[in-house]
Write a protein that holds these residues in place. Structure first.
Motif, PDB file in Angstrom:
ATOM      1  N   LEU B 167       0.836  -1.201   0.000  1.00  0.00           N
ATOM      2  CA  LEU B 167       0.000   0.000   0.000  1.00  0.00           C
ATOM      3  C   LEU B 167       0.871   1.251   0.000  1.00  0.00           C
ATOM      4  O   LEU B 167       0.546   2.247  -0.650  1.00  0.00           O
ATOM      5  CB  LEU B 167      -0.924  -0.016   1.223  1.00  0.00           C
ATOM      6  CG  LEU B 167      -1.971  -1.133   1.187  1.00  0.00           C
ATOM      7  CD1 LEU B 167      -2.716  -1.228   2.503  1.00  0.00           C
ATOM      8  CD2 LEU B 167      -2.947  -0.905   0.044  1.00  0.00           C
ATOM      9  N   VAL B 168       1.979   1.193   0.714  1.00  0.00           N
ATOM     10  CA  VAL B 168       2.904   2.329   0.713  1.00  0.00           C
ATOM     11  C   VAL B 168       3.466   2.520  -0.705  1.00  0.00           C
ATOM     12  O   VAL B 168       3.609   3.643  -1.190  1.00  0.00           O
ATOM     13  CB  VAL B 168       4.044   2.108   1.731  1.00  0.00           C
ATOM     14  CG1 VAL B 168       5.137   3.154   1.546  1.00  0.00           C
ATOM     15  CG2 VAL B 168       3.494   2.163   3.141  1.00  0.00           C
ATOM     16  N   ALA B 169       3.737   1.401  -1.374  1.00  0.00           N
ATOM     17  CA  ALA B 169       4.235   1.492  -2.747  1.00  0.00           C
ATOM     18  C   ALA B 169       3.212   2.177  -3.640  1.00  0.00           C
ATOM     19  O   ALA B 169       3.559   2.979  -4.510  1.00  0.00           O
ATOM     20  CB  ALA B 169       4.554   0.099  -3.287  1.00  0.00           C
ATOM     21  N   ILE B 170       1.930   1.881  -3.396  1.00  0.00           N
ATOM     22  CA  ILE B 170       0.884   2.539  -4.183  1.00  0.00           C
ATOM     23  C   ILE B 170       0.833   4.029  -3.845  1.00  0.00           C
ATOM     24  O   ILE B 170       0.748   4.880  -4.736  1.00  0.00           O
ATOM     25  CB  ILE B 170      -0.478   1.862  -3.942  1.00  0.00           C
ATOM     26  CG1 ILE B 170      -0.436   0.424  -4.471  1.00  0.00           C
ATOM     27  CG2 ILE B 170      -1.595   2.637  -4.619  1.00  0.00           C
ATOM     28  CD1 ILE B 170      -1.680  -0.372  -4.208  1.00  0.00           C
ATOM     29  N   SER B 171       0.929   4.350  -2.550  1.00  0.00           N
ATOM     30  CA  SER B 171       0.957   5.757  -2.153  1.00  0.00           C
ATOM     31  C   SER B 171       2.081   6.480  -2.868  1.00  0.00           C
ATOM     32  O   SER B 171       1.934   7.590  -3.358  1.00  0.00           O
ATOM     33  CB  SER B 171       1.177   5.912  -0.643  1.00  0.00           C
ATOM     34  OG  SER B 171       0.350   5.065   0.065  1.00  0.00           O
ATOM     35  N   ARG B 172       3.225   5.816  -2.909  1.00  0.00           N
ATOM     36  CA  ARG B 172       4.389   6.396  -3.551  1.00  0.00           C
ATOM     37  C   ARG B 172       4.104   6.663  -5.033  1.00  0.00           C
ATOM     38  O   ARG B 172       4.455   7.709  -5.562  1.00  0.00           O
ATOM     39  CB  ARG B 172       5.575   5.453  -3.404  1.00  0.00           C
ATOM     40  CG  ARG B 172       6.724   5.855  -4.251  1.00  0.00           C
ATOM     41  CD  ARG B 172       7.986   5.080  -3.982  1.00  0.00           C
ATOM     42  NE  ARG B 172       8.933   5.429  -5.020  1.00  0.00           N
ATOM     43  CZ  ARG B 172       9.472   6.627  -5.133  1.00  0.00           C
ATOM     44  NH1 ARG B 172       9.175   7.561  -4.259  1.00  0.00           N
ATOM     45  NH2 ARG B 172      10.294   6.892  -6.115  1.00  0.00           N
ATOM     46  N   ALA B 173       3.425   5.708  -5.667  1.00  0.00           N
ATOM     47  CA  ALA B 173       3.115   5.865  -7.085  1.00  0.00           C
ATOM     48  C   ALA B 173       2.180   7.046  -7.290  1.00  0.00           C
ATOM     49  O   ALA B 173       2.240   7.732  -8.304  1.00  0.00           O
ATOM     50  CB  ALA B 173       2.500   4.580  -7.626  1.00  0.00           C
ATOM     51  N   MET B 174       1.304   7.286  -6.309  1.00  0.00           N
ATOM     52  CA  MET B 174       0.311   8.338  -6.483  1.00  0.00           C
ATOM     53  C   MET B 174       0.849   9.726  -6.144  1.00  0.00           C
ATOM     54  O   MET B 174       0.172  10.723  -6.376  1.00  0.00           O
ATOM     55  CB  MET B 174      -0.923   8.034  -5.618  1.00  0.00           C
ATOM     56  CG  MET B 174      -1.627   6.746  -5.995  1.00  0.00           C
ATOM     57  SD  MET B 174      -1.940   6.579  -7.756  1.00  0.00           S
ATOM     58  CE  MET B 174      -3.044   7.958  -8.032  1.00  0.00           C
ATOM     59  N   VAL B 175       2.059   9.783  -5.589  1.00  0.00           N
ATOM     60  CA  VAL B 175       2.654  11.078  -5.259  1.00  0.00           C
ATOM     61  C   VAL B 175       2.805  11.938  -6.508  1.00  0.00           C
ATOM     62  O   VAL B 175       2.613  13.142  -6.494  1.00  0.00           O
ATOM     63  CB  VAL B 175       4.029  10.887  -4.562  1.00  0.00           C
ATOM     64  CG1 VAL B 175       4.810  12.180  -4.548  1.00  0.00           C
ATOM     65  CG2 VAL B 175       3.815  10.399  -3.149  1.00  0.00           C
ATOM     66  N   VAL B 176       3.127  11.284  -7.613  1.00  0.00           N
ATOM     67  CA  VAL B 176       3.343  12.024  -8.853  1.00  0.00           C
ATOM     68  C   VAL B 176       2.030  12.290  -9.588  1.00  0.00           C
ATOM     69  O   VAL B 176       2.036  12.595 -10.765  1.00  0.00           O
ATOM     70  CB  VAL B 176       4.325  11.264  -9.774  1.00  0.00           C
ATOM     71  CG1 VAL B 176       5.704  11.258  -9.169  1.00  0.00           C
ATOM     72  CG2 VAL B 176       3.850   9.850 -10.026  1.00  0.00           C
ATOM     73  N   ASP B 177       0.888  12.164  -8.877  1.00  0.00           N
ATOM     74  CA  ASP B 177      -0.424  12.397  -9.471  1.00  0.00           C
ATOM     75  C   ASP B 177      -0.645  11.539 -10.695  1.00  0.00           C
ATOM     76  O   ASP B 177      -0.957  12.042 -11.785  1.00  0.00           O
ATOM     77  CB  ASP B 177      -0.604  13.882  -9.836  1.00  0.00           C
ATOM     78  CG  ASP B 177      -0.796  14.716  -8.588  1.00  0.00           C
ATOM     79  OD1 ASP B 177      -1.398  14.187  -7.631  1.00  0.00           O
ATOM     80  OD2 ASP B 177      -0.325  15.857  -8.563  1.00  0.00           O
ATOM     81  N   ALA B 178      -0.454  10.238 -10.539  1.00  0.00           N
ATOM     82  CA  ALA B 178      -0.590   9.337 -11.673  1.00  0.00           C
ATOM     83  C   ALA B 178      -2.027   9.312 -12.173  1.00  0.00           C
ATOM     84  O   ALA B 178      -2.969   9.347 -11.382  1.00  0.00           O
ATOM     85  CB  ALA B 178      -0.144   7.940 -11.279  1.00  0.00           C
ATOM     86  N   LYS B 179      -2.181   9.304 -13.487  1.00  0.00           N
ATOM     87  CA  LYS B 179      -3.500   9.145 -14.079  1.00  0.00           C
ATOM     88  C   LYS B 179      -3.786   7.664 -14.316  1.00  0.00           C
ATOM     89  O   LYS B 179      -4.920   7.243 -14.425  1.00  0.00           O
ATOM     90  CB  LYS B 179      -3.552   9.882 -15.424  1.00  0.00           C
ATOM     91  CG  LYS B 179      -3.578  11.382 -15.254  1.00  0.00           C
ATOM     92  CD  LYS B 179      -3.415  12.073 -16.588  1.00  0.00           C
ATOM     93  CE  LYS B 179      -2.001  11.898 -17.099  1.00  0.00           C
ATOM     94  NZ  LYS B 179      -1.649  12.763 -18.234  1.00  0.00           N
TER      95      LYS B 179
END
Lengths: 374, 523
Positions: B167-179
């Motif tokens: 889940l942290v990895a997903i949070s990390r991915a979403m930091v860059v505002d992934a579409k």
């Protein structure tokens, strides 16, 4: 998946140069060349270098010195080869050398009659058993507790000299005992006893390893531990055994070293011998990554290192640059026998071969080494 | 196979909502590796606010397609549109800059850093060139909060479970505002509760308008989570479907390329009659299981019987085999061999009870590449004898010669290094290694995977022959036709659980097994 072209095609093409090519490609070719070159340098500096005479009923000369001086390293490198083949490493060999010498000399010094053969045999027995026990300890840490070999043996490497120091009570123990002196400095049939013992043990183990299945199982564990486990190989026992043997051989090496000088120096006996042993194994063509090992390679490697040490004094290289000189020779030999380097050399020969065509050989390409068989 | 051959039956491949523009539109993507067409004109589109599942068997091209999208592989032909703009990414960094984030199966984070550091790594707010730590931690906490995660940002990542790390990895991915968020097998090491927690987060992101590409081998999870799916087979697209309009059976048959109407060719089968009524089974597992690996199952194999294990990759087939072979230790249930209760703590214990196990991971757990064919063949037998009792040279030669001949190993050179042989011949050498130990139960995990047709047929015939001579065989294969053809009984696995068992008769076909894989045990 994208597959990169394997280098096999390149080297397979270069292989077609017949008998000489086979000799050059032999893994021992470059180490032997290095050894011969070293001897040649020595002979050039001092023409009588290779001559052997008879003095006091035994052989005398630089070659005999090399054979005698290499005895401890020969034993240590023997154990090291087996340990490295299982993907391990044994840094504690120098410490075991020191402990073994300390135990033997302290026992002899404390015995009522230092010169009696019984005392000497007891001392030797004690030192050997202790060496074995220390090897078993290392093996226990590695194979049962699963500690990485470099760390597990580092424990004994650092603690061992302290133990030796405790045994000798901080002194350099010296004794006078004719039977004990024979082991390191005596002669039998004109040859140094140390050499006979070391070479004898080396030959015996080499025979044992290839005549029993030990060699194959050691290599199997070193090449693919997971597959070996599933195939039912007792990997733990194998690893444990090689560490125990390494300890035993180091113990014997310690006896020879201390007998040669009739003194047990806890701080300096066998100092850095682990590094020389690792070097000898690597020069001999055994990969530090484990797997296939070559005892004959180690044998040549040990001779190179022993000759190198003698060359330094013989050629009169300043002690200041001795380590540098040694390092350069070792680097050269290691590069020459590395597969990547040899492939490059082969490619160069091949390119030269194109400009001046070599007659094609009728010898079929060696399936076991280079050809990928579909 | 063409993409058109399967799409027809009963679904609506073109369920395109008219008003939403896809975030990602890949059309006609082809990638060729030397000798292999990995992708052949594949289309994929991802819509915002949808979870899109990418389905297919092993080797269907799922990961290649993902790597094409994220710029790991260059594409040979085709077009990638992101937000309507054509793109050709030459690396994952560029894809990320365009808003495509990927979370891989293995967590690629630094366990020794804190949660906050991991989330913000490379994107830390700065002040005067130095990292503004208070703001970094605040931002990380905000990201965790948006995802509904209650995790202390200052705690070290390594102190959390794999699920939380994921889940942290997903949070990390979403930091860059992934579409676009690509989840490649995110659930393979999670238990049921953890999966539920992950799915909550994924749904939350979906509702925020993120397009999610979800890859999983767990069929139930795919049906639970996804809104739409694209099925690949052999590098080609089979079709795109709305999840709600596709049944499990239809999905599985599209993945493996067999429609329910096609009847099996009955002639090539082996004789199905084996008298299992008499005598106790050679091996009998009762409630055998291992936490996190496979749920408790019952299974028995009789002498002279081939029991097939069918199921998709990751369904627990291999895990069953490893428990029976002593490669893994069971923590529940009992196992008896020839009627005697035993515990197999090591592979060696199994070997001593005449159980041989040929692993699916040929390279990692079978081949000892730098040893010769000869040494590889006698390795098992020699290991059994111990190093002090070497096999006599003449006996070695005799054994090696016999198996090279019997299994038609090419080249017939005992001194060739095993790594230089082809996959099929390596497999035969490994079979020889086990046959030389004269096993009474032979567990074969994917013995025919990745080898050429000729060798495959030879190995199938061998299995049939061995059973004919009284050996018990547990046969595992992803190719259901093979399983159906060779087995007397078939146990079906799904989601790490044995869901069904059927006795093979002449009327049993691949389709029956497919149906059981898709839905067995739920009715």
């Amino acid at each position: 998946m994208p597959t990169s072209p394997t280098p096999s095609t390149a080297s397979a093409a270069a292989d077609a140069s017949g008998g000489f090519g086979a000799v050059v490609r032999h893994p021992l070719f470059w180490p032997v060349v290095a050894l011969v070159a070293l001897l040649a340098v020595n002979t050039a500096v001092r023409p009588g270098f290779l001559s052997v005479s008879i003095l006091d009923d035994h052989l005398f000369g630089s070659p005999i010195d090399i054979l005698r001086n290499c005895a401890p390293l020969m034993l240590v490198a023997l154990g090291m080869s087996l340990v490295i083949a299982t993907r391990g490493i044994d840094l504690s060999v120098g410490a075991v050398v020191a402990i073994s010498g300390a135990v033997a000399l302290t026992f002899i010094a404390g015995a009522p009659d230092p010169a009696s053969t019984t005392t000497v045999f007891l001392a030797i027995g004690m030192a050997l058993v202790l060496g074995l026990v220390l090897g078993v300890w290392n093996g226990f840490l590695v194979s049962v507790l699963g500690i990485q070999p470099i760390i597990a043996t580092l424990i004994l490497m650092t603690a061992g000299r302290g133990v030796a120091m405790l045994i000798t009570e901080g002194q350099i123990t010296t004794v006078t005992s004719a039977p004990f002196k024979t082991l390191g400095a005596g002669y039998w049939l004109g040859l140094p006893v140390a050499t006979l013992v070391a070479f004898g043990v080396f030959g015996l183990v080499a025979l044992l390893v290839r005549r029993t299945a030990l060699g194959m199982l050691v290599e199997s564990v070193g090449i693919n531990p997971a597959a070996s486990r599933l195939a039912g190989v007792r990997a733990r026992t194998i690893v444990w055994t090689v560490f125990a043997l390494s300890g035993l051989f180091s113990g014997l090496a310690g006896l020879i070293l201390s007998s040669n000088v009739m003194a047990a120096d806890a701080n300096n006996a066998g100092l850095f011998i682990e590094l020389d042993a690792i070097l000898a194994v690597v020069i001999g063509g055994t990969s530090l990554a484990g797997g296939k090992f070559s005892l004959s390679g180690t044998f040549v490697g040990v001779l190179i290192i022993a000759t190198l040490s003698l060359t330094v004094t013989n050629v009169g290289i300043s002690p200041l640059v001795t380590p540098l000189f040694k390092a350069l020779v070792v680097a050269a030999v290691t590069l020459l026998q590395s597969p990547a380097m040899r492939r490059k050399l082969a490619e160069r020969t091949r390119r030269r071969g194109r400009t001046a065509p070599v007659p094609p050989s009728d010898k079929p390409a060696d399936v076991s080494t280079d050809k990928v068989v579909a | 196979m063409t993409p058109s051959d399967a799409g027809a039956a009963g679904s609506t491949p073109d369920a395109r909502p008219q008003d939403v523009r896809p975030v990602v539109e890949m059309t006609g993507i082809s990638i060729e590796f030397p000798g292999v067409k990995a992708l052949d004109g594949v289309d994929l589109r991802l819509l915002p606010g949808e979870v899109h599942a990418l389905m297919g068997e092993n080797g269907a091209g799922k990961s290649t397609l993902i790597k094409a999208l994220t710029g790991v592989y260059g594409i040979d032909s085709g077009e990638i549109l992101v937000d309507g703009e054509p793109h050709r990414f030459s690396g994952p960094g560029e894809a990320q800059a365009a808003g495509i984030a990927t979370v891989y199966q293995e967590v690629n984070l630094c366990e020794n850093l804190t949660v906050a550091e991991n989330i913000m790594l490379g994107n830390e707010p700065r002040r005067f060139g130095a990292i503004d730590w208070p703001r970094t931690r605040r931002r990380a906490a905000e990201h965790l909060a948006t995802m509904g995660l209650d995790v202390d940002p200052a705690s070290s990542l390594g102190s959390h479970s794999i699920a939380v790390q994921q889940l942290v990895a997903i949070s990390r991915a979403m930091v860059v505002d992934a579409k676009v968020l690509i989840l490649d097998e995110p659930t393979s090491s999670l238990d049921a509760d953890e999966v539920a927690r992950l799915f909550d987060v994924v749904r939350r992101l979906r509702d925020q308008g993120v397009a999610i590409l979800f890859v999983s081998h767990f069929i139930e999870q795919v049906f639970d989570l996804s809104d739409r799916m694209t099925v690949l087979r052999n590098g080609a697209r089979v079709g795109e479907y709305r999840t709600a309009e596709l049944s499990r059976t239809e999905l599985v048959s599209r993945m493996i390329g067999r429609s329910m109407e096609v009847l099996e060719d009955l002639e090539v089968r082996t004789e199905h009659t084996v008298d299992t009524a008499q005598g106790a089974p050679f091996v009998q597992a009762v409630g055998l299981g291992r936490r996190g690996s496979v749920q408790a199952f019952d299974l028995d194999v009789h002498e002279g019987e081939v029991v097939g294990l069918a199921g998709l990759l990751g369904s627990g087939r291999t895990e069953v085999a490893r428990l029976l072979a002593g490669a893994d230790r069971a923590d529940t249930g009992t196992l008896s061999v020839k009627g005697t209760l035993t515990r197999l703590r090591t592979p060696r214990a199994a070997i001593e009870r005449k159980i041989a196990f040929s692993s699916e991971d040929r390279k990692g757990e079978g081949v000892v590449g730098d040893l010769t064919v000869r040494e590889n063949i006698v390795l098992g037998l020699q290991a059994e004898r111990g190093w002090l009792r070497p096999l006599p040279g003449r006996q070695v030669d005799e054994i090696v010669h016999r198996y090279i001949e019997a299994l038609n190993i090419r080249p017939a050179n005992p001194d060739a290094l095993l790594r230089n042989l082809s996959g099929g011949n390596q497999q035969k050498v490994l079979l020889a290694r086990w046959l030389a130990t004269a096993p009474e139960l032979f567990i074969l995990d994917e013995p025919t995977r990745g080898i050429d047709v000729g060798a495959k047929a030879e190995i199938q015939r061998l299995v049939s022959d061995l059973a004919g001579r009284g050996m018990a065989v547990l046969f595992i294969s992803a190719e259901l036709e093979e399983v159906v053809r060779l087995s007397h009984r078939i146990a079906v696995m799904r989601d790490r659980r044995k869901v069904a068992e059927l006795t093979n008769t002449d009327t049993v076909g691949v389709d029956d097994v497919v149906e059981l894989i898709a839905s067995g045990g739920d009715r």
